[in-house]
Structures are given as structure tokens and as C-alpha cells.
Design an enzyme around this catalytic site. Structure first.
Site, short mmCIF file in Angstrom:
data_model
loop_
_atom_site.label_atom_id
_atom_site.label_comp_id
_atom_site.label_asym_id
_atom_site.label_seq_id
_atom_site.Cartn_x
_atom_site.Cartn_y
_atom_site.Cartn_z
CG ASP A 170 -1.91 1.29 1.29
OD1 ASP A 170 -2.40 1.56 0.39
OD2 ASP A 170 -2.14 1.29 2.52
CG ASP A 212 -2.72 2.30 6.50
OD1 ASP A 212 -3.02 1.98 5.21
OD2 ASP A 212 -3.23 3.31 6.95
CG ASP A 217 -2.24 7.36 0.62
OD1 ASP A 217 -1.35 7.85 -0.13
OD2 ASP A 217 -3.22 7.45 -0.13
#
Lengths: 176, 176
Positions: free
Chosen positions: B8, B129, B10
Site C-alpha cells: 500500500d 494499514d 498511503d
């Protein structure tokens, strides 16, 4: 579960060949004919590579005939994802999304994937004009006609003549 | 075959929380503390949504500590794909690619996917996240720490403390 169908953008929704011919005429005065482009990848023309890196090329591309009606048809029957090779030409990313929003407003941002390679995108059916994408795909392959793929052979692949034929396919018989 | 790892952007490579705090301070004079952000999705803050739609937000985001070294480490051992939710914020697409090119020049355009949903991206390992992304993922799930996920429970998931721990994991034991 609803089947997932991956729909390519350039050469299936966006008429990049016509756009190439437009750009070549505007820039050099030469009027290319589709026959001259047959059997060759669009990327084999150096001027094509230059044009696709010019701001505006993707944003103003013409829409492939019947694709708005055809994609709407599919979108009511399948889980549609638009999967477009775009990261090779960074400025194309934002242009392609704006173009989709303008011409296919019923496609949401959740349905868009802009990538470098399509090998890792999961789906049951793929509509694409490039054998390199179809060859990697595990599922029903549908080849959309473009000058470069006239003579291409892809195994286990349905070759259609355009969006009207896509809408007339017996979709009940198209298996993943 | 080499295992494929989805990384990922961000909250894993790009420090969007710090960027949010920077923007909030510059725009309102208020200095937020990480503790105030705990347990809440960054998108639950109206000002966060405004900032991410501001040109420059993604382009100038700070880099997560040790992520350059960590991603380089993974890139030498796995087939790495950067998979970023981006189409919700159209101007972010080009900014995110330029940001990746600047800070992670060893990642090629072939390794980038910008999408709306990550559900259809195939891989063996995912580092993310957001529980919503990890929960959908079939394969080894690795949760990267961010204030919003402190209390999140995701099944069959390794929770790491940061990139240093990612580099120290026993990767031979991480199965798809």
C-alpha cells in the site's frame, strides 16, 4: 456471485487509432489510412509514442462506436471493472479518468484500475484488443477488433466485430 | 515462482497523517497530536477530505521512516506491486506516480496499480494499514501501524511495528 468482467480502455472504449490519425494529420499533413496500420502495434510507430505523451491525447480521444450503449449493457449484468494500462504515460492517468467520467458517467471510481501490467487483475471475462493481455488472462477471453490484431491468434478467445456483437452474445453461455 | 507482494502507499510509504497535521497547522493554526487521531479513520475528519483534494497534498507527503530501505529490501526478494487507492481523488493519480518516481526510483511503472478497490488485485502477501483492504485479501496479511488501526482486529494478520520489523521478519515462514 455476479461475474466480473474486465474491460480495456484504449482500443475498446477510446478510439486511439482515430486519434493517432488525427494527430498525424494535424502535425504532418499526412493522412494515414487504417490499412497502413494493419498488423502493427500502434506503439511500433515512433510518432504514436510522441503523441500519447502529449497532454490532451487521451483526454480528447473519440469514443468507439456503440461503446457507451455496450458498456451500459454490461454494467447492468456484470460487475464491470475498467482496466487500463496507463502508468507508462503518467500524464494519461488523470486524463483517462476525466475522459471516463465524461463519456461513461455511470462507471464509478470504484470500478477503475489504472496499471502497468494487467496480469494481477482478477476477473471472469476480459475484453481487450491486445493479445499480450488476453494471453495472460485466466477466464473467458474476448478480443475486440483493432488494426493491429487482425491476424492475431489467441487460444480460447472469442473474436467479436464490435460492441453490437458484444451486446448480442449469448452471455448465459460465456463461462469463466 | 517468486511470491507477489502488494504494498500500500498511503500510511505505509507516504506519511499522510503527518501531512494532514502539517496542513491543519498551516491552514488553521491548530497543532493536532497523533493521540487525537487514534482509533479514527483519517477520512472521518472533514478537513482531511478537503486537504486530499488540494493539489500538492500527495505530491509533497513525507516518506514513512525506513520505507525506502524496506521497500528496496522487499523488491530484491519478491515481485513487488504498489497498489494504491487513488481514483476517489482524481488529481492524486499523477501526483502519486510522480511521488513514487521521486522517492522510490527503483519501482518501475510496471509495478504500479492505482485503483478504487483492491479486492480484485491478486497477490501472495499484502502490507496495508486499512483493515478493509486486509479483510478482503486471500493470502498473508501484514498490518502496518497507523493511529486509526491501533485497536483493529484482523484475522490471520501479522501486525508489525514498522519497516524495520518488516525487514527482520522470517520471510521464509511467510506463506501465501
Amino acid at each position: 456471485m455476479e461475474k466480473q468482467i474486465l474491460v480495456d480502455m484504449d482500443g475498446v472504449l477510446a478510439d486511439v487509432y482515430s486519434q493517432y490519425i488525427n494527430y498525424e494529420f494535424k502535425n504532418t499533413g499526412t493522412l494515414l489510412h487504417m490499412e497502413e496500420l494493419e498488423g502493427k502495434s500502434e506503439f511500433s510507430f515512433p510518432s504514436f509514442r510522441n503523441y500519447v505523451m502529449t497532454p490532451g491525447f487521451f483526454r480528447t480521444a473519440p469514443v468507439i462506436p456503440d461503446s457507451v450503449e455496450g458498456l451500459h449493457y454490461l454494467n447492468e449484468r456484470f460487475r464491470v471493472l475498467i482496466v487500463s494500462s496507463a502508468t507508462e504515460f503518467p500524464q494519461s492517468l488523470t486524463e483517462k479518468q476525466a475522459w471516463l467520467n465524461e463519456h461513461f458517467p455511470f462507471i464509478t471510481w470504484q470500478q477503475m484500475i489504472f496499471c502497468g501490467s494487467k496480469e494481477s487483475i482478477r476477473g471472469d471475462i476480459m475484453i481487450d484488443d491486445h493479445p499480450k493481455n488476453l494471453n495472460h488472462f485466466v477466464g473467458q477471453r474476448i478480443m475486440f477488433p483493432q488494426p493491429h490484431n487482425n491476424a492475431s491468434q489467441v487460444e480460447n478467445c472469442i473474436r467479436v466485430s464490435g460492441w453490437k456483437e458484444i451486446m448480442s452474445l449469448n452471455w448465459m453461455g460465456v463461462h469463466a
